[in-house]
Scaffold this motif. Structure first.
Motif, mmCIF file in Angstrom:
data_model
loop_
_atom_site.group_PDB
_atom_site.id
_atom_site.type_symbol
_atom_site.label_atom_id
_atom_site.label_comp_id
_atom_site.label_asym_id
_atom_site.label_seq_id
_atom_site.Cartn_x
_atom_site.Cartn_y
_atom_site.Cartn_z
ATOM 1 N N PRO A 10 -42.745 -37.965 -28.028
ATOM 2 C CA PRO A 10 -44.180 -38.084 -28.102
ATOM 3 C C PRO A 10 -44.673 -38.462 -29.134
ATOM 4 O O PRO A 10 -44.464 -37.778 -30.121
ATOM 5 C CB PRO A 10 -44.445 -36.451 -27.579
ATOM 6 C CG PRO A 10 -43.345 -35.925 -26.854
ATOM 7 C CD PRO A 10 -42.316 -36.558 -27.608
ATOM 8 N N GLY A 11 -45.853 -39.134 -29.395
ATOM 9 C CA GLY A 11 -46.449 -39.596 -30.408
ATOM 10 C C GLY A 11 -45.784 -40.922 -31.185
ATOM 11 O O GLY A 11 -46.229 -41.375 -32.134
ATOM 12 N N GLU A 37 -51.593 -48.907 -28.225
ATOM 13 C CA GLU A 37 -52.121 -47.714 -27.594
ATOM 14 C C GLU A 37 -50.792 -47.133 -27.172
ATOM 15 O O GLU A 37 -49.922 -47.517 -26.615
ATOM 16 C CB GLU A 37 -53.027 -47.932 -26.288
ATOM 17 C CG GLU A 37 -54.502 -48.294 -26.555
ATOM 18 C CD GLU A 37 -55.070 -47.217 -27.327
ATOM 19 O OE1 GLU A 37 -55.066 -46.041 -26.996
ATOM 20 O OE2 GLU A 37 -55.749 -47.742 -28.318
ATOM 21 N N LEU A 38 -50.735 -45.672 -27.491
ATOM 22 C CA LEU A 38 -49.556 -44.923 -26.840
ATOM 23 C C LEU A 38 -50.022 -44.607 -25.451
ATOM 24 O O LEU A 38 -51.064 -44.416 -24.903
ATOM 25 C CB LEU A 38 -49.635 -43.645 -27.842
ATOM 26 C CG LEU A 38 -49.292 -43.701 -29.138
ATOM 27 C CD1 LEU A 38 -49.404 -42.349 -29.794
ATOM 28 C CD2 LEU A 38 -47.962 -44.223 -29.359
ATOM 29 N N GLU A 39 -49.032 -44.270 -24.641
ATOM 30 C CA GLU A 39 -48.947 -43.954 -23.219
ATOM 31 C C GLU A 39 -49.378 -42.708 -23.085
ATOM 32 O O GLU A 39 -49.025 -41.644 -23.789
ATOM 33 C CB GLU A 39 -47.650 -43.874 -22.549
ATOM 34 C CG GLU A 39 -47.487 -43.954 -21.146
ATOM 35 C CD GLU A 39 -46.051 -44.071 -20.842
ATOM 36 O OE1 GLU A 39 -45.826 -43.881 -19.526
ATOM 37 O OE2 GLU A 39 -45.146 -44.038 -21.493
ATOM 38 N N ASN A 89 -44.982 -45.653 -27.662
ATOM 39 C CA ASN A 89 -45.368 -47.091 -27.114
ATOM 40 C C ASN A 89 -43.988 -48.133 -27.217
ATOM 41 O O ASN A 89 -44.096 -49.425 -27.332
ATOM 42 C CB ASN A 89 -46.679 -47.680 -28.133
ATOM 43 C CG ASN A 89 -46.169 -47.695 -29.615
ATOM 44 O OD1 ASN A 89 -45.089 -47.319 -29.965
ATOM 45 N ND2 ASN A 89 -47.079 -48.686 -30.198
ATOM 46 N N VAL A 90 -43.011 -47.439 -27.174
ATOM 47 C CA VAL A 90 -41.815 -48.188 -26.771
ATOM 48 C C VAL A 90 -41.509 -48.644 -25.639
ATOM 49 O O VAL A 90 -41.549 -47.824 -24.618
ATOM 50 C CB VAL A 90 -40.521 -47.325 -27.473
ATOM 51 C CG1 VAL A 90 -39.366 -47.910 -27.245
ATOM 52 C CG2 VAL A 90 -40.803 -46.672 -28.890
ATOM 53 N N ASP A 91 -41.349 -49.906 -25.462
ATOM 54 C CA ASP A 91 -40.928 -50.561 -24.045
ATOM 55 C C ASP A 91 -39.551 -51.086 -24.192
ATOM 56 O O ASP A 91 -38.946 -51.898 -24.789
ATOM 57 C CB ASP A 91 -41.761 -51.865 -24.007
ATOM 58 C CG ASP A 91 -41.538 -52.577 -22.603
ATOM 59 O OD1 ASP A 91 -40.607 -52.182 -21.947
ATOM 60 O OD2 ASP A 91 -42.054 -53.718 -22.489
#
Length: 130
Positions: free
Chosen positions: A35-36, A68-70, A90-92
């Motif tokens: 998270p974050g 942006e963070l999810e 925000n890692v894809d």
């Protein structure tokens, strides 16, 4: 510095740069569920060494991706706010896998160039010994 030494220096700098890139990609993949967490990105820069007149690849400082963070809905999560949401990363993973593949291929190309330069240098030395 000889042309062989210069070529080895250039390819070695490429190897170091791609290895550093792989370190950041692996950190991003490892923290995809943290998270974050913000994705780290690296950029490269050509730097000319005035003493040897050779351009080498350098890695600039890692930067954080400011996208942006999810927003994740999980009211039971300890970080959830009063609406039940918390900030993910925000890692894809698809992007990271593509970056890892590209870095690995570039690393392999630099490694082949390094090996070919070393072999050419060795062959030249063998010819000169005769």
């Amino acid at each position: 510095m000889s042309e062989f030494g210069q070529a080895l220096s250039v390819t070695a700098s490429g190897l170091r740069a791609q290895a550093k890139r792989l370190v950041h990609v692996s950190e991003n993949i490892s923290n995809a569920d943290t998270p974050g967490y913000r994705r780290k990105t690296v950029s490269f820069q050509a730097v000319r060494d005035l003493a040897t007149d050779v351009s080498e690849v350098r890695v600039n400082k890692a930067k954080l991706d400011r996208s942006e963070l999810e927003q994740i809905y999980d009211p039971n999560h300890p970080l959830a706010d009063e609406t039940g949401h918390y900030m993910g990363s925000n890692v894809d993973l698809m992007m990271e896998i593509a970056d890892a593949r590209e870095a690995q291929r570039t690393y392999d190309a630099n490694l082949k160039m390094f090996d070919q330069t070393r072999q050419m240098s060795s062959s030249l030395m063998d010819l000169l010994r005769r």
